[in-house]
Design a protein around this motif. Sequence first.
Motif, short mmCIF file in Angstrom:
data_model
loop_
_atom_site.label_atom_id
_atom_site.label_comp_id
_atom_site.label_asym_id
_atom_site.label_seq_id
_atom_site.Cartn_x
_atom_site.Cartn_y
_atom_site.Cartn_z
N THR A 49 -4.99 -8.55 0.75
CA THR A 49 -4.44 -8.64 -0.60
C THR A 49 -3.02 -8.13 -0.55
O THR A 49 -2.75 -7.09 0.05
CB THR A 49 -5.27 -7.78 -1.57
OG1 THR A 49 -6.63 -8.15 -1.47
CG2 THR A 49 -4.80 -7.98 -2.98
N ILE A 50 -2.10 -8.83 -1.20
CA ILE A 50 -0.70 -8.42 -1.20
C ILE A 50 -0.42 -7.65 -2.49
O ILE A 50 -0.78 -8.08 -3.58
CB ILE A 50 0.22 -9.63 -1.08
CG1 ILE A 50 -0.04 -10.32 0.26
CG2 ILE A 50 1.67 -9.22 -1.19
CD1 ILE A 50 0.74 -11.58 0.47
N PHE A 51 0.23 -6.50 -2.35
CA PHE A 51 0.55 -5.63 -3.47
C PHE A 51 2.05 -5.46 -3.62
O PHE A 51 2.81 -5.59 -2.65
CB PHE A 51 -0.05 -4.23 -3.26
CG PHE A 51 -1.54 -4.21 -3.20
CD1 PHE A 51 -2.29 -4.29 -4.35
CD2 PHE A 51 -2.18 -4.08 -1.99
CE1 PHE A 51 -3.66 -4.26 -4.30
CE2 PHE A 51 -3.56 -4.04 -1.92
CZ PHE A 51 -4.30 -4.13 -3.07
N MET A 52 2.46 -5.15 -4.83
CA MET A 52 3.85 -4.83 -5.13
C MET A 52 3.82 -3.62 -6.05
O MET A 52 3.20 -3.66 -7.11
CB MET A 52 4.52 -6.02 -5.82
CG MET A 52 5.92 -5.77 -6.26
SD MET A 52 6.61 -7.14 -7.20
CE MET A 52 6.85 -8.33 -5.92
N ASN A 53 4.44 -2.52 -5.63
CA ASN A 53 4.48 -1.33 -6.47
C ASN A 53 5.51 -1.52 -7.57
O ASN A 53 6.69 -1.72 -7.30
CB ASN A 53 4.83 -0.10 -5.66
CG ASN A 53 3.70 0.35 -4.77
OD1 ASN A 53 2.55 0.11 -5.09
ND2 ASN A 53 4.02 0.99 -3.67
N LEU A 54 5.05 -1.46 -8.80
CA LEU A 54 5.93 -1.57 -9.95
C LEU A 54 5.72 -0.34 -10.82
O LEU A 54 4.64 -0.09 -11.32
CB LEU A 54 5.62 -2.82 -10.78
CG LEU A 54 5.81 -4.14 -10.06
CD1 LEU A 54 5.37 -5.28 -10.96
CD2 LEU A 54 7.26 -4.32 -9.66
#
Length: 72
Positions: A49-54
């Motif tokens: 799963t690809i995550f992006m910290n926002l």
Amino acid sequence: MFFNREDILWFKSVKLHTKYGRRGHIREPLGTHGHMKCVIDGQLKSQDTIFMNLYKRALPKWTYELYLLTPE
């Protein structure tokens, strides 16, 4: 992840990471419907799963009201 090209261009500088420790970034948007080309430092697994910290740093608002005690 995104719905239009402008969103991808806005978040292009944010780093991506996966559940299994791979790292990457967004290279470029593809078309106008929110598709993008990403670069990851290794091959992805099918369950990855690809995550992006926002997050946004929120500092408290300091309101100073001048309050003077007057002798009664």
